[in-house]
Design an enzyme around this catalytic site. Structure first.
Site, PDB file in Angstrom:
ATOM      1  N   HIS A  46       5.432  -9.972  -1.437  1.00 25.90           N
ATOM      2  CA  HIS A  46       5.573 -11.412  -1.224  1.00 25.90           C
ATOM      3  C   HIS A  46       5.454 -11.758   0.264  1.00 25.90           C
ATOM      4  CE1 HIS A  46       6.751 -15.462  -2.338  1.00 25.90           C
ATOM      5  NE2 HIS A  46       7.616 -15.462  -1.338  1.00 25.90           N
ATOM      6  N   GLU A  68       1.300  -9.002  -6.676  1.00 28.32           N
ATOM      7  CA  GLU A  68       2.662  -9.531  -6.753  1.00 28.32           C
ATOM      8  C   GLU A  68       2.948 -10.107  -8.135  1.00 28.32           C
ATOM      9  OE1 GLU A  68       5.267 -12.921  -4.393  1.00 28.32           O
ATOM     10  OE2 GLU A  68       3.145 -13.227  -4.851  1.00 28.32           O
ATOM     11  N   ASN A 453      -2.162  23.464   2.471  1.00 27.59           N
ATOM     12  CA  ASN A 453      -2.291  24.892   2.177  1.00 27.59           C
ATOM     13  C   ASN A 453      -1.253  25.351   1.161  1.00 27.59           C
ATOM     14  OD1 ASN A 453      -4.497  25.396   3.734  1.00 27.59           O
ATOM     15  ND2 ASN A 453      -3.526  26.910   5.049  1.00 27.59           N
TER      16      ASN A 453
END
Length: 723
Positions: A46, A68, A453
């Site tokens: 908002h 929203e 990794n």
């Protein structure tokens, strides 16, 4: 404020909100029913929408408004949280970020529409209809978008989006001639509670049945009245605002010793009755002389019914509680909002100035010490004390919790594990541990590579883990803690670990060592930091090319840190990174060898002892010293840096400690403690073993800062080779 400045303020605020949005969306994956988190998501969207519209970023405002709207359905309990919804919402967050980065502020239009279509499909499936008709609901509930965004004032109060709450009296009356069950209003009251909180509810039955409700909400009176528009129950509704948060704040920000401070400006009971039209003002004045509670007096005189007095008392009590809560909220906000946003460039410049001040202070102290003037000496000592405090305060400003970096990795682990078909949980510890902002900024990329990794090479796929008797879900733990004057960061996983045999075979294949060469486990694991080294059987878009671990090592070295690996095949791996708290100013121990000066970081120094010719002879040519029954190896700075001149009859050994081990650094003279402003070396000297930087002494000459961790590793390697 110029347009460029306001745009920059908007972008900085938006980036911060996007960070909060990402964190909240990831938290929802674990606790999908947590309304506090759902409301945080909604508020972030908002505010971005409102401020975007306010500053002319219409494309951002329109896109965010659509997202929203979806979360308004979530907030209202109509749409459940699901993984597809969260995945698309995270994509929407990324798209808003790319729009902010775009010069036009619009981004990829087709990509944005694709994300919105996906969100609508998710909502359509859950709601059984479209959500387009709800597009304006969030706007109505939350009020004006432009008013929710504020920028920092010059006084330092940090602007944050906030919705003002109000207290309402709602009177619901059943039309004359109709007999309605009290419970028939329950669905309407449930709908009302979705907009706020009912603080009190009184039901009166006299000539007609009516409800008197005191209601707290951040909506407006029209939105409240709309709830009762389409009901079949014959009711009349009157909504009256009796208190508002911003008005209450005008009264509760006064003196805390004022007896009305806690409750703010609360109307007297008589005032409320007169304002409602229940009692004429003259009647109030007539009964005040009796000195009884006004409600009781009015009831006894038959001026007003007891029910109406009870209703007014309920409003008065609720208003007091409401204003008291406003006071507490405001006091908390004033306590926490006394910070300002300062650009990193200004902060770096301040640290540079403090560094120069420290150097000048050292020069003044050196000159004063040669004069022998007690007045100048006292002034010099006071200047030194103040510069120490200023240094510590300035460096403290630069310190940030490492959790700001840790929080960014939840998304990385989520997305990459999903891409690789793995199930992985990321756990973080020690997020409050503080590091210099420069260190944190430069640490991000190495940590990303190490985590990738662990995800790709370390954690197994679910069915493999189950076959090995492990949990389906892998676990990666990222933790930080203080260790002496350093910060230690650990990346642990419960994956398959590293095979020493495979690493060794690959190293022999690449010619990095001979087949019969003897290496410790630590040395074998450290081979993965060699350029181009990789044990992956195939190349993916994640890893396998042998590019990265050597870059990680160089990045950590450039931060004057160290990195080590410990792994057990089938159990997992632990990568340990040690980093200094700051790269700017440190406390050091100044030493001298012949005419050259060196500085040893004071956080590593344990003690200083003498080394005589007799001690050297008793060691039979070995560089060891017997320190209270403990054999401690040492390294001679004179020999290491090939300093000319003869050693004095009695030398000094500075005993340093690191990772549970101790080594000595042999010098001619220990001069004393020295505030060390770290200066980078030029390219020519950057790769000199054993030197991490330089500093300027009080007389303007240079002193080199010793890299104790590298000297440590050299000594231990020489001991191993000799033994």
């Amino acid at each position: 404020m110029s347009d460029d400045m306001t745009t920059q303020v908007f972008k900085e605020e938006a980036y911060e909100l996007l960070g909060e949005l990402e964190t909240s969306l990831l938290e929802l994956e674990d606790v999908p029913d947590d309304m506090d988190i759902i409301n945080r998501v909604f508020r972030a969207l908002h505010t971005i929408k409102g401020s975007g519209s306010m500053f002319g970023f219409e494309a951002i405002a329109e896109f965010t408004h659509e997202v929203e709207t979806i979360f308004d359905s979530v907030r209202n309990g109509e749409l459940p949280i699901s993984k597809p919804l969260l995945t698309l919402s995270l994509s929407a967050r990324d798209h808003i970020y790319s729009m902010l980065e775009s010069p036009s502020g619009e981004g990829d239009f087709a990509l944005g529409n694709g994300i919105l279509d996906g969100l609508r499909d998710v909502a359509y499936g859950a709601l059984g209809g479209t959500v387009h008709e709800q597009a304006d609901s969030a706007e109505e509930v939350e009020g004006s978008t432009a008013s929710d965004f504020s920028v920092e004032s010059q006084s330092g109060m940090e602007g944050k989006s906030r919705v003002t709450k109000s207290l309402f009296q709602i009177v619901i009356k059943i039309a004359a001639g109709h007999d309605v069950d009290e419970k028939s209003l329950d669905p309407l009251l449930d709908e009302l509670e979705r907009l706020g909180e009912i603080r009190s509810k009184l039901v009166h039955k006299d000539a007609e049945t009516w409800w008197d409700i005191v209601f707290e909400s951040d909506t407006d009176s029209m939105s409240i009245e709309e709830i009762f528009f389409f009901t079949d129950i014959p009711v009349t509704v009157n909504v009256r605002e009796v208190a508002r948060e911003d008005i209450a704040d005008m009264f509760v920000s006064g003196d805390e010793d004022d007896e009305d401070y806690d409750s703010g400006h609360v109307k007297k009971l008589g005032e409320i009755l007169v304002e409602r039209g229940d009692v004429p003002a003259e009647a109030i004045e007539a009964v005040l002389a009796d000195r009884k509670p006004i409600g009781e007096m009015l009831t006894e005189k038959g001026v007003v019914s007891r029910e109406k007095v009870e209703s007014a008392l309920a409003e008065q009590t609720a208003t007091k509680q409401f204003n008291s809560s406003v006071k507490k909220t405001r006091k908390k906000n004033y306590d926490t909002a006394s910070s300002i946003r300062v650009s990193a460039e200004k902060l770096d410049y301040l640290v540079d100035l403090v560094g120069e001040l420290v150097i000048v202070q050292a020069q003044i102290s050196q000159v004063v010490s040669s004069k022998g003037d007690p007045v100048l000496t006292a002034l010099s000592e006071e200047l030194e004390r103040l510069s120490d405090e200023l240094r510590d305060s300035t460096l403290g400003i630069r310190m940030l919790p490492i959790g700001t970096t840790f929080s960014k990795f939840r998304r990385l682990v989520r997305d990459l594990s999903e891409e690789l078909g793995k199930e992985i949980d990321l756990h973080t510890n020690g997020a409050e541990t503080e590091l210099d902002k420069t260190v944190i900024e430069r640490l991000g990329d190495p940590l990303v590579h190490l985590l990738r990794n662990s995800i790709d090479h370390g954690i197994e796929i679910p069915r493999t883990r189950e076959a090995m008797g492990k949990s389906r879900r892998g676990k990666i733990t990222l933790s930080a803690e203080h260790s002496g004057g350093d910060v230690m960061i650990l990346i642990e996983d419960d994956g398959k670990g590293m095979s020493k045999e495979v690493i060794r075979a690959k190293a022999v294949e690449k010619g990095l060592l001979s087949a019969d060469q003897d290496l410790t486990d630590k040395e074998i694991f450290n081979l993965i930091f060699e350029p181009g080294f990789s044990t992956a059987q195939s190349i993916t878009n994640v890893s396998g090319r042998g590019v990265g671990m050597d870059v990680v090592k160089r990045a950590i070295d450039s931060l004057r840190g160290s990195i080590d690996i410990d792994s057990k095949e089938g159990k997992g791996s632990v990568i340990t990174i040690r980093l200094p708290l700051t790269l700017a100013i440190i406390d050091g121990l100044q030493v001298r060898v012949s005419g050259d000066y060196f500085v040893i970081p004071l956080s590593l120094v344990e003690e200083c002892v003498e080394l005589t010719r007799k001690d050297v002879e008793e060691a039979n040519g070995q560089q060891f010293v017997n320190l209270r029954g403990e054999i401690v190896p040492y390294i001679r700075i004179r020999e290491w840096f090939e300093v000319e001149g003869e050693s004095p009859p009695i030398e000094q050994i500075v005993i340093t400690g690191l990772e549970g081990s101790r080594i000595g650094v042999v010098v001619d003279t220990v001069i004393g403690e020295h505030q060390t402003v770290i200066k980078s070396l030029g390219r020519v000297y950057r790769d000199v073993e054993g030197i991490s930087g330089a500093t300027i002494k009080g007389d303007g000459t240079l002193a080199l800062i010793l890299d104790i961790p590298k000297l440590f590793r050299t000594v231990l390697a020489e001991i191993k080779a000799a033994g």
